[in-house]
Write a protein that holds these residues in place. Structure first.
Motif, PDB file in Angstrom:
ATOM      1  N   GLN A  57       0.821  -1.210   0.000  1.00 55.92           N
ATOM      2  CA  GLN A  57       0.000   0.000   0.000  1.00 55.92           C
ATOM      3  C   GLN A  57       0.856   1.261   0.000  1.00 55.92           C
ATOM      4  O   GLN A  57       0.429   2.289  -0.543  1.00 55.92           O
ATOM      5  N   ILE A  58       2.044   1.207   0.586  1.00 54.77           N
ATOM      6  CA  ILE A  58       2.958   2.351   0.530  1.00 54.77           C
ATOM      7  C   ILE A  58       3.249   2.719  -0.926  1.00 54.77           C
ATOM      8  O   ILE A  58       3.382   3.887  -1.271  1.00 54.77           O
ATOM      9  N   PHE A  59       3.316   1.709  -1.786  1.00 48.61           N
ATOM     10  CA  PHE A  59       3.589   1.925  -3.207  1.00 48.61           C
ATOM     11  C   PHE A  59       2.294   2.019  -4.034  1.00 48.61           C
ATOM     12  O   PHE A  59       2.316   1.822  -5.245  1.00 48.61           O
ATOM     13  N   ASN A  60       1.195   2.291  -3.341  1.00 44.04           N
ATOM     14  CA  ASN A  60      -0.121   2.529  -3.963  1.00 44.04           C
ATOM     15  C   ASN A  60      -0.668   1.337  -4.749  1.00 44.04           C
ATOM     16  O   ASN A  60      -1.364   1.527  -5.750  1.00 44.04           O
ATOM     17  N   TYR A  61      -0.335   0.143  -4.325  1.00 47.00           N
ATOM     18  CA  TYR A  61      -0.935  -1.040  -4.948  1.00 47.00           C
ATOM     19  C   TYR A  61      -2.280  -1.310  -4.303  1.00 47.00           C
ATOM     20  O   TYR A  61      -2.475  -1.083  -3.109  1.00 47.00           O
ATOM     21  N   ASP A  62      -3.199  -1.813  -5.088  1.00 47.83           N
ATOM     22  CA  ASP A  62      -4.515  -2.214  -4.588  1.00 47.83           C
ATOM     23  C   ASP A  62      -4.367  -3.638  -4.043  1.00 47.83           C
ATOM     24  O   ASP A  62      -4.410  -4.607  -4.813  1.00 47.83           O
ATOM     25  N   VAL A  63      -4.193  -3.752  -2.738  1.00 43.60           N
ATOM     26  CA  VAL A  63      -3.947  -5.050  -2.125  1.00 43.60           C
ATOM     27  C   VAL A  63      -4.776  -5.194  -0.854  1.00 43.60           C
ATOM     28  O   VAL A  63      -5.028  -4.218  -0.150  1.00 43.60           O
ATOM     29  N   LYS A  64      -5.208  -6.400  -0.613  1.00 43.64           N
ATOM     30  CA  LYS A  64      -5.917  -6.720   0.622  1.00 43.64           C
ATOM     31  C   LYS A  64      -5.466  -8.103   1.065  1.00 43.64           C
ATOM     32  O   LYS A  64      -5.477  -9.045   0.284  1.00 43.64           O
ATOM     33  N   VAL A  65      -5.054  -8.183   2.314  1.00 39.54           N
ATOM     34  CA  VAL A  65      -4.686  -9.469   2.908  1.00 39.54           C
ATOM     35  C   VAL A  65      -5.762  -9.803   3.924  1.00 39.54           C
ATOM     36  O   VAL A  65      -6.037  -9.017   4.829  1.00 39.54           O
ATOM     37  N   GLN A  66      -6.374 -10.970   3.738  1.00 37.27           N
ATOM     38  CA  GLN A  66      -7.483 -11.360   4.615  1.00 37.27           C
ATOM     39  C   GLN A  66      -7.386 -12.827   4.987  1.00 37.27           C
ATOM     40  O   GLN A  66      -6.804 -13.624   4.264  1.00 37.27           O
ATOM     41  N   LYS A  67      -8.007 -13.158   6.105  1.00 38.20           N
ATOM     42  CA  LYS A  67      -8.067 -14.546   6.555  1.00 38.20           C
ATOM     43  C   LYS A  67      -8.984 -15.322   5.621  1.00 38.20           C
ATOM     44  O   LYS A  67     -10.045 -14.830   5.240  1.00 38.20           O
ATOM     45  N   SER A  68      -8.557 -16.501   5.245  1.00 37.05           N
ATOM     46  CA  SER A  68      -9.411 -17.384   4.455  1.00 37.05           C
ATOM     47  C   SER A  68     -10.635 -17.747   5.294  1.00 37.05           C
ATOM     48  O   SER A  68     -10.524 -17.970   6.505  1.00 37.05           O
ATOM     49  N   LEU A  69     -11.787 -17.808   4.667  1.00 40.44           N
ATOM     50  CA  LEU A  69     -13.012 -18.116   5.401  1.00 40.44           C
ATOM     51  C   LEU A  69     -13.030 -19.554   5.918  1.00 40.44           C
ATOM     52  O   LEU A  69     -13.615 -19.827   6.954  1.00 40.44           O
ATOM     53  N   SER A  70     -12.399 -20.455   5.199  1.00 38.06           N
ATOM     54  CA  SER A  70     -12.510 -21.868   5.572  1.00 38.06           C
ATOM     55  C   SER A  70     -11.176 -22.537   5.913  1.00 38.06           C
ATOM     56  O   SER A  70     -11.167 -23.707   6.261  1.00 38.06           O
ATOM     57  N   ASN A  71     -10.075 -21.811   5.810  1.00 36.94           N
ATOM     58  CA  ASN A  71      -8.768 -22.432   6.044  1.00 36.94           C
ATOM     59  C   ASN A  71      -7.913 -21.564   6.961  1.00 36.94           C
ATOM     60  O   ASN A  71      -8.234 -20.411   7.209  1.00 36.94           O
ATOM     61  N   SER A  72      -6.806 -22.125   7.421  1.00 37.89           N
ATOM     62  CA  SER A  72      -5.941 -21.405   8.357  1.00 37.89           C
ATOM     63  C   SER A  72      -4.781 -20.726   7.641  1.00 37.89           C
ATOM     64  O   SER A  72      -3.617 -20.959   7.947  1.00 37.89           O
ATOM     65  N   TRP A  73      -5.099 -19.912   6.660  1.00 38.03           N
ATOM     66  CA  TRP A  73      -4.091 -19.127   5.983  1.00 38.03           C
ATOM     67  C   TRP A  73      -4.670 -17.766   5.615  1.00 38.03           C
ATOM     68  O   TRP A  73      -5.860 -17.517   5.751  1.00 38.03           O
TER      69      TRP A  73
END
Length: 178
Positions: A57-73
């Motif tokens: 995001q510092i480099f203005n990329y459209d990124v989202k890191v989120q927890k998987s709904l069904s897995n542990s990653w």
């Protein structure tokens, strides 16, 4: 037999110290991981994911890191496309444990050893966050290069860097440095 033990004493001390540190640190890390439920992402991996997201995001990329709904990653969404997942093995803790074990096996002055270990942990952590961020960008643009990037190039970079840190440690700071 005593002659051989005396002759190989430095090697045996190195091997004993390395494996003792590696086993103890690995067991402590496993206890830490076992404190999380099977469907949870551990705290270190979550922290890595947040840092990857912040870096991109510092480099203005459209990124989202989120927890998987069904897995542990964690799932990394780049330009609204799922690109990679960040699993526990991506947090570099196993590499850090290996680094610490080696430095302890060739330990020198306590203060210098402690500072070098702390420097190495921070350096490896930052390198790992950068690695995951770059891997995300490159796999978005070159998904067909997944094996080369994830399986060859980036492991070579992180393990090669740890190897260079070990060489510096042995030659400049350890008790064996001239």
């Amino acid at each position: 037999m005593k002659k051989y033990l005396a002759q190989f004493r430095p090697f045996l001390i190195f091997i004993g110290t390395f494996f003792a540190a590696y086993i103890v640190l690995t067991i402590l890390y496993k206890f830490y991981l076992n404190s999380f439920k099977a469907d949870e992402v551990d705290g270190i991996t979550n922290f890595v994911g947040r840092n990857v997201e912040q870096l991109l995001q510092i480099f203005n990329y459209d990124v989202k890191v989120q927890k998987s709904l069904s897995n542990s990653w964690l799932e990394v969404l780049f330009n609204n496309h799922f690109i990679i997942r960040i699993i526990e093995g991506c947090n570099a803790v196993s590499v850090i444990i290996l680094f610490i074990s080696f430095v302890l096996a060739f330990s020198g002055n306590f203060k210098i050893t402690l500072y070098y270990i702390l420097f190495g942990i921070v350096f490896i952590y930052i390198l790992n966050v950068v690695r995951i961020a770059l891997l995300t960008i490159l796999l978005f643009h070159f998904p067909e290069k997944n094996h080369l990037l994830h399986g060859v190039l980036f492991p070579l970079i992180i393990y090669g860097t740890v190897f260079v840190l070990w060489i510096i440690w042995v030659n400049k700071f350890s008790k064996y440095a001239k």
